[in-house]
Design an enzyme around this catalytic site. Structure first.
Site, PDB file in Angstrom:
ATOM      1  CD  GLU A 111      35.988  36.872  25.213  1.00  0.00           C
ATOM      2  OE1 GLU A 111      36.315  36.581  26.383  1.00  0.00           O
ATOM      3  OE2 GLU A 111      35.827  36.018  24.323  1.00  0.00           O
ATOM      4  CD  GLU A 128      43.591  35.172  24.363  1.00  0.00           C
ATOM      5  OE1 GLU A 128      42.480  34.781  23.956  1.00  0.00           O
ATOM      6  OE2 GLU A 128      43.967  35.056  25.552  1.00  0.00           O
ATOM      7  CG  ASP A 180      37.148  36.929  30.124  1.00  0.00           C
ATOM      8  OD1 ASP A 180      37.822  36.934  31.160  1.00  0.00           O
ATOM      9  OD2 ASP A 180      36.972  35.905  29.437  1.00  0.00           O
ATOM     10  CB  THR A 181      37.172  38.959  35.435  1.00  0.00           C
ATOM     11  OG1 THR A 181      37.088  37.528  35.362  1.00  0.00           O
ATOM     12  CG2 THR A 181      35.824  39.534  35.843  1.00  0.00           C
ATOM     13  CG  PHE A 182      42.057  35.842  31.665  1.00  0.00           C
ATOM     14  CD1 PHE A 182      43.064  35.361  32.476  1.00  0.00           C
ATOM     15  CD2 PHE A 182      42.326  35.994  30.303  1.00  0.00           C
ATOM     16  CE1 PHE A 182      44.308  35.021  31.954  1.00  0.00           C
ATOM     17  CE2 PHE A 182      43.568  35.659  29.776  1.00  0.00           C
ATOM     18  CZ  PHE A 182      44.557  35.172  30.603  1.00  0.00           C
ATOM     19  CG  HIS A 183      40.494  38.659  27.961  1.00  0.00           C
ATOM     20  ND1 HIS A 183      41.623  38.127  27.392  1.00  0.00           N
ATOM     21  CD2 HIS A 183      39.504  37.761  27.725  1.00  0.00           C
ATOM     22  CE1 HIS A 183      41.337  36.957  26.832  1.00  0.00           C
ATOM     23  NE2 HIS A 183      40.059  36.717  27.030  1.00  0.00           N
ATOM     24  CG  HIS A 202      33.595  34.920  29.551  1.00  0.00           C
ATOM     25  ND1 HIS A 202      34.402  34.750  28.440  1.00  0.00           N
ATOM     26  CD2 HIS A 202      32.537  34.089  29.365  1.00  0.00           C
ATOM     27  CE1 HIS A 202      33.846  33.877  27.625  1.00  0.00           C
ATOM     28  NE2 HIS A 202      32.711  33.468  28.163  1.00  0.00           N
ATOM     29  NE  ARG A 225      42.527  32.192  30.173  1.00  0.00           N
ATOM     30  CZ  ARG A 225      41.600  32.796  29.438  1.00  0.00           C
ATOM     31  NH1 ARG A 225      40.363  32.876  29.867  1.00  0.00           N
ATOM     32  NH2 ARG A 225      41.909  33.312  28.269  1.00  0.00           N
ATOM     33  CD  GLU A 264      36.613  31.897  28.861  1.00  0.00           C
ATOM     34  OE1 GLU A 264      36.314  31.625  27.690  1.00  0.00           O
ATOM     35  OE2 GLU A 264      37.062  33.007  29.215  1.00  0.00           O
TER      36      GLU A 264
END
Length: 294
Positions: free
Chosen positions: A147, A153, A180-183, A206, A212, A241
């Protein structure tokens, strides 16, 4: 998309066997066909029973995790790296034993905000550790996906380009990216272009909102995301997520800076996410069909 999944942290902090089994039931009730668990320690959970229940519900299991500092494979301390390699090997075996197909997450460093740049020795240690783990995963029939996360992070892999370079250096054909779209919303100048860059190296995906919480309540342009997934013919799993301090355990709340309740009722959130993702996929297909007409 192969299967649409949901992270177990939508349902529970995952501290007991009964909590994980209830998460399976609720995921099935909402129509999800994959559930993502955090690291399943064999000494804590009955993996055979968990796997049997998942199979009875036709739900596939994926596991994601982040390494602790004491087992950081990007460390320059040989003992710490060795501990990390052992933890990764154990995690692969746990995924195999529960009948899972995927191990992902921050497998190449600790899940933490670092206070310094990664060293070249540390980066090489991580590459070598992932190469070893890939061999173990391949033999176990478990996909290994790394990931790519934001700068707060991990200090090793923050962009798709970094991830592609890293997996190439492992020399393994059994390592893919976990995006992951958030990151991506934090680190990528153009998330859709980053997906196209990943191409067939994308092994797990993700879907998460910038805050979030509920999909569509943040700033991520999901139309561009789903168009890009179609362009690369992505046919692997997609997992929703979302974290809220109402559910997530204290350790993850600290690691991911979950300081507030992004939601309090998880069933409406889960149902909305499934509908939202399927709708965006259908819209992308219709756009492609319309654009393909002469």
């Amino acid at each position: 998309m192969k299967r649409l999944g949901i992270h177990s942290f939508v349902w529970t902090g995952g501290g007991t066997q009964d909590e994980l089994e209830r998460a399976l039931d609720r995921s099935a009730e909402c129509g999800y066909r994959l559930i993502e668990f955090a690291y399943l320690r064999p000494e804590k959970f009955d993996l055979d029973r968990l796997g049997e229940k998942a199979r009875s519900l036709d739900i596939e299991i994926a596991v994601t995790m982040g390494l602790p500092l004491a087992a950081d494979v990007s460390s320059t301390d040989a003992g710490v790296v060795k501990a990390g390699e052992a933890l990764l090997a154990d995690a692969v075996k746990a995924v195999r034993d529960v009948g899972g197909k995927t191990l992902g997450g921050i497998l190449y460093s600790a899940h933490t905000k670092y206070g310094a740049m990664p060293t070249e020795r540390g980066r090489q240690n991580a590459i070598e550790a992932i190469a070893k783990t890939a061999d173990i995963a391949k033999d176990a029939g478990v996909d290994l996906v790394l990931e790519v996360v934001n700068r707060f992070e991990s200090n090793v892999l923050n962009t798709t380009a970094q991830g592609l370079d890293f997996i190439e250096k492992t020399g393994s054909d059994h390592v893919r990216l976990h995006l992951d779209t958030f990151h991506m919303n934090i680190e990528e100048a153009n998330p859709a272009a980053a997906l196209r860059l990943a191409g067939d190296k994308l092994g797990y995906f993700h879907i998460g909102e910038s805050n979030r919480g509920y999909l569509g309540d943040g700033v991520i342009d999901f139309e561009l995301i789903f168009d890009a997934l179609l362009d690369i013919d992505y046919a692997r799993n997609i997992t929703f997520e979302s974290f809220s301090s109402a559910v997530v355990d204290e350790a993850l709340s600290l690691a991911c800076a979950i300081w507030r309740d992004t939601w309090t009722d998880n069933m409406p959130l889960a149902r909305h996410a499934k509908t939202f993702i399927e709708l965006k996929q259908d819209e992308a297909k219709r756009r492609r069909a319309t654009n393909a007409r002469p």
